[in-house]
Each structure stands twice: as structure tokens, then as C-alpha cells.
Design a protein around this motif. Sequence first.
Motif, PDB file in Angstrom:
ATOM      1  N   LEU A  31       0.815  -1.202   0.000  1.00 11.49           N
ATOM      2  CA  LEU A  31       0.000   0.000   0.000  1.00 11.49           C
ATOM      3  C   LEU A  31       0.853   1.258   0.000  1.00 11.49           C
ATOM      4  O   LEU A  31       0.532   2.235  -0.646  1.00 11.49           O
ATOM      5  CB  LEU A  31      -0.932   0.001   1.209  1.00 11.49           C
ATOM      6  CG  LEU A  31      -2.122  -0.962   1.107  1.00 11.49           C
ATOM      7  CD1 LEU A  31      -2.882  -1.000   2.426  1.00 11.49           C
ATOM      8  CD2 LEU A  31      -3.050  -0.547  -0.017  1.00 11.49           C
ATOM      9  N   VAL A  32       1.932   1.227   0.724  1.00 13.39           N
ATOM     10  CA  VAL A  32       2.793   2.396   0.825  1.00 13.39           C
ATOM     11  C   VAL A  32       4.226   1.990   0.506  1.00 13.39           C
ATOM     12  O   VAL A  32       4.721   0.984   1.009  1.00 13.39           O
ATOM     13  CB  VAL A  32       2.738   3.009   2.235  1.00 13.39           C
ATOM     14  CG1 VAL A  32       3.734   4.155   2.365  1.00 13.39           C
ATOM     15  CG2 VAL A  32       1.328   3.501   2.541  1.00 13.39           C
ATOM     16  N   MET A  33       4.857   2.780  -0.344  1.00 13.23           N
ATOM     17  CA  MET A  33       6.281   2.602  -0.643  1.00 13.23           C
ATOM     18  C   MET A  33       6.968   3.926  -0.331  1.00 13.23           C
ATOM     19  O   MET A  33       6.430   4.994  -0.661  1.00 13.23           O
ATOM     20  CB  MET A  33       6.491   2.214  -2.105  1.00 13.23           C
ATOM     21  CG  MET A  33       5.796   0.920  -2.483  1.00 13.23           C
ATOM     22  SD  MET A  33       6.126   0.395  -4.188  1.00 13.23           S
ATOM     23  CE  MET A  33       7.784  -0.284  -4.012  1.00 13.23           C
ATOM     24  N   GLY A  34       8.105   3.845   0.297  1.00 14.61           N
ATOM     25  CA  GLY A  34       8.726   5.085   0.738  1.00 14.61           C
ATOM     26  C   GLY A  34      10.239   5.075   0.711  1.00 14.61           C
ATOM     27  O   GLY A  34      10.867   4.059   0.395  1.00 14.61           O
ATOM     28  N   TRP A  35      10.771   6.244   1.022  1.00 16.31           N
ATOM     29  CA  TRP A  35      12.208   6.448   1.087  1.00 16.31           C
ATOM     30  C   TRP A  35      12.593   7.048   2.439  1.00 16.31           C
ATOM     31  O   TRP A  35      11.934   7.969   2.930  1.00 16.31           O
ATOM     32  CB  TRP A  35      12.665   7.397  -0.018  1.00 16.31           C
ATOM     33  CG  TRP A  35      12.554   6.825  -1.393  1.00 16.31           C
ATOM     34  CD1 TRP A  35      11.499   6.965  -2.256  1.00 16.31           C
ATOM     35  CD2 TRP A  35      13.526   6.027  -2.068  1.00 16.31           C
ATOM     36  NE1 TRP A  35      11.763   6.289  -3.418  1.00 16.31           N
ATOM     37  CE2 TRP A  35      13.002   5.714  -3.339  1.00 16.31           C
ATOM     38  CE3 TRP A  35      14.796   5.548  -1.741  1.00 16.31           C
ATOM     39  CZ2 TRP A  35      13.694   4.934  -4.267  1.00 16.31           C
ATOM     40  CZ3 TRP A  35      15.477   4.781  -2.651  1.00 16.31           C
ATOM     41  CH2 TRP A  35      14.931   4.484  -3.900  1.00 16.31           C
ATOM     42  N   SER A  48      10.200  10.501   2.141  1.00 17.84           N
ATOM     43  CA  SER A  48       8.963  10.605   1.383  1.00 17.84           C
ATOM     44  C   SER A  48       8.326   9.237   1.267  1.00 17.84           C
ATOM     45  O   SER A  48       9.017   8.211   1.375  1.00 17.84           O
ATOM     46  CB  SER A  48       9.248  11.160  -0.018  1.00 17.84           C
ATOM     47  OG  SER A  48       8.064  11.296  -0.766  1.00 17.84           O
ATOM     48  N   ALA A  49       7.022   9.217   1.030  1.00 14.55           N
ATOM     49  CA  ALA A  49       6.315   7.959   0.809  1.00 14.55           C
ATOM     50  C   ALA A  49       5.085   8.234  -0.035  1.00 14.55           C
ATOM     51  O   ALA A  49       4.564   9.358  -0.056  1.00 14.55           O
ATOM     52  CB  ALA A  49       5.930   7.298   2.125  1.00 14.55           C
ATOM     53  N   ILE A  50       4.636   7.183  -0.711  1.00 13.57           N
ATOM     54  CA  ILE A  50       3.499   7.318  -1.610  1.00 13.57           C
ATOM     55  C   ILE A  50       2.576   6.128  -1.446  1.00 13.57           C
ATOM     56  O   ILE A  50       3.028   4.985  -1.297  1.00 13.57           O
ATOM     57  CB  ILE A  50       3.979   7.458  -3.073  1.00 13.57           C
ATOM     58  CG1 ILE A  50       2.817   7.715  -4.015  1.00 13.57           C
ATOM     59  CG2 ILE A  50       4.794   6.246  -3.506  1.00 13.57           C
ATOM     60  CD1 ILE A  50       3.246   8.158  -5.421  1.00 13.57           C
ATOM     61  N   ARG A  58       3.620  12.009   0.723  1.00  9.49           N
ATOM     62  CA  ARG A  58       3.999  12.797   1.886  1.00  9.49           C
ATOM     63  C   ARG A  58       5.504  13.024   1.827  1.00  9.49           C
ATOM     64  O   ARG A  58       6.243  12.139   1.391  1.00  9.49           O
ATOM     65  CB  ARG A  58       3.621  12.051   3.167  1.00  9.49           C
ATOM     66  CG  ARG A  58       3.788  12.829   4.453  1.00  9.49           C
ATOM     67  CD  ARG A  58       3.166  12.067   5.613  1.00  9.49           C
ATOM     68  NE  ARG A  58       3.359  12.759   6.875  1.00  9.49           N
ATOM     69  CZ  ARG A  58       2.895  12.317   8.044  1.00  9.49           C
ATOM     70  NH1 ARG A  58       2.200  11.186   8.085  1.00  9.49           N
ATOM     71  NH2 ARG A  58       3.119  12.997   9.136  1.00  9.49           N
ATOM     72  N   TYR A  59       5.923  14.206   2.248  1.00  7.40           N
ATOM     73  CA  TYR A  59       7.332  14.566   2.195  1.00  7.40           C
ATOM     74  C   TYR A  59       7.809  15.144   3.512  1.00  7.40           C
ATOM     75  O   TYR A  59       7.052  15.814   4.222  1.00  7.40           O
ATOM     76  CB  TYR A  59       7.578  15.624   1.100  1.00  7.40           C
ATOM     77  CG  TYR A  59       7.261  15.159  -0.294  1.00  7.40           C
ATOM     78  CD1 TYR A  59       5.994  15.349  -0.839  1.00  7.40           C
ATOM     79  CD2 TYR A  59       8.223  14.525  -1.080  1.00  7.40           C
ATOM     80  CE1 TYR A  59       5.690  14.918  -2.122  1.00  7.40           C
ATOM     81  CE2 TYR A  59       7.937  14.098  -2.366  1.00  7.40           C
ATOM     82  CZ  TYR A  59       6.665  14.296  -2.881  1.00  7.40           C
ATOM     83  OH  TYR A  59       6.378  13.871  -4.151  1.00  7.40           O
ATOM     84  N   ASP A 102      -2.412   4.195   5.996  1.00  3.16           N
ATOM     85  CA  ASP A 102      -1.967   5.589   6.056  1.00  3.16           C
ATOM     86  C   ASP A 102      -0.476   5.663   5.803  1.00  3.16           C
ATOM     87  O   ASP A 102       0.269   4.725   6.090  1.00  3.16           O
ATOM     88  CB  ASP A 102      -2.258   6.194   7.431  1.00  3.16           C
ATOM     89  CG  ASP A 102      -3.742   6.300   7.691  1.00  3.16           C
ATOM     90  OD1 ASP A 102      -4.116   6.295   8.883  1.00  3.16           O
ATOM     91  OD2 ASP A 102      -4.515   6.383   6.725  1.00  3.16           O
ATOM     92  N   ILE A 103      -0.030   6.787   5.284  1.00 10.18           N
ATOM     93  CA  ILE A 103       1.395   6.999   5.089  1.00 10.18           C
ATOM     94  C   ILE A 103       2.004   7.372   6.430  1.00 10.18           C
ATOM     95  O   ILE A 103       1.696   8.412   7.007  1.00 10.18           O
ATOM     96  CB  ILE A 103       1.652   8.100   4.053  1.00 10.18           C
ATOM     97  CG1 ILE A 103       1.111   7.683   2.688  1.00 10.18           C
ATOM     98  CG2 ILE A 103       3.158   8.370   3.953  1.00 10.18           C
ATOM     99  CD1 ILE A 103       1.257   8.749   1.615  1.00 10.18           C
ATOM    100  N   LYS A 104       2.863   6.515   6.923  1.00 15.61           N
ATOM    101  CA  LYS A 104       3.516   6.742   8.205  1.00 15.61           C
ATOM    102  C   LYS A 104       4.954   7.177   7.995  1.00 15.61           C
ATOM    103  O   LYS A 104       5.550   6.935   6.948  1.00 15.61           O
ATOM    104  CB  LYS A 104       3.489   5.457   9.049  1.00 15.61           C
ATOM    105  CG  LYS A 104       2.107   4.895   9.283  1.00 15.61           C
ATOM    106  CD  LYS A 104       1.272   5.819  10.141  1.00 15.61           C
ATOM    107  CE  LYS A 104      -0.052   5.170  10.500  1.00 15.61           C
ATOM    108  NZ  LYS A 104      -0.914   6.070  11.304  1.00 15.61           N
TER     109      LYS A 104
END
Length: 123
Positions: A31-35, A48-50, A58-59, A102-104
Motif C-alpha cells: 500500500l505504501v512505498m517510501g524512502w 517521502s512515501a506514496i 507525503r514529504y 496511512d502513510i507513516k
Amino acid sequence: VQLVESGGELVQAGDSLRLSCAASGLTFSPLVMGWFRQAPVKEREFVSAISRIGGAARYADSVKGRFTISRDNAKNMVYLQMNSLRPEDTAIYYCAVSNRYDIKTALNDYEYWGQGTQVTVSS
């Protein structure tokens, strides 16, 4: 499960880089992939994550307006376009995936991690 980052290198301040991360071995489309990133003698921090749902992103305040995250859901890939790079962006950049809705921003909200790719920005 394997996450493989690529694209990190040595650049000069003001340059751009695009990081990529390929996720394989997953039984689900995350659901969420991020850096995240970790600079020397500093803690790992959220960048960041999307979300797969609607593409919400989100950044971190430090990269807003300079970095752009995107993803290819069909390929389970996530990208980070980094513009106007600064020396303080120097760090190892890690890709991570989460199956939360949710983007955590906390590290322990992400289930799988890559090995990282080094980004060095010289002044």
C-alpha cells in the motif's frame, strides 16, 4: 522479499538524481512505498512515501519542493526524483514498503527494507 535501490552517486550541489527501487518476492502490492535516509552519525529519517491508493504522497519538510516521489504499481517500483540537491542531502537512501493504509513516517511502520544506495552531494 527483496528491495533493491539504484541511482545513487556523487553529484555537485544543485544537480539532480533519480533513485529507483524494485520490490520483488512480495505476495501483495504494498500500500505504501517510501524512502528514508541516514547520514553519517545521524539517525535514519523519513524522506517521502506514496500510497497505492490515489497516489497520495507525503514529504519531509526538508525536501518539499525539491523531491518528487512516484511509483509504478504494476512493477512494484518506486522512484525518487531529487532536484536542487544540497550537501545536507548526502546520505544512504533506503527504500521501504508498508502495508498500512496511512502513510507513516516512523521506521517501525515499514515491514521491508532495501540495503540502501549512497548519495553524495559535494559543495
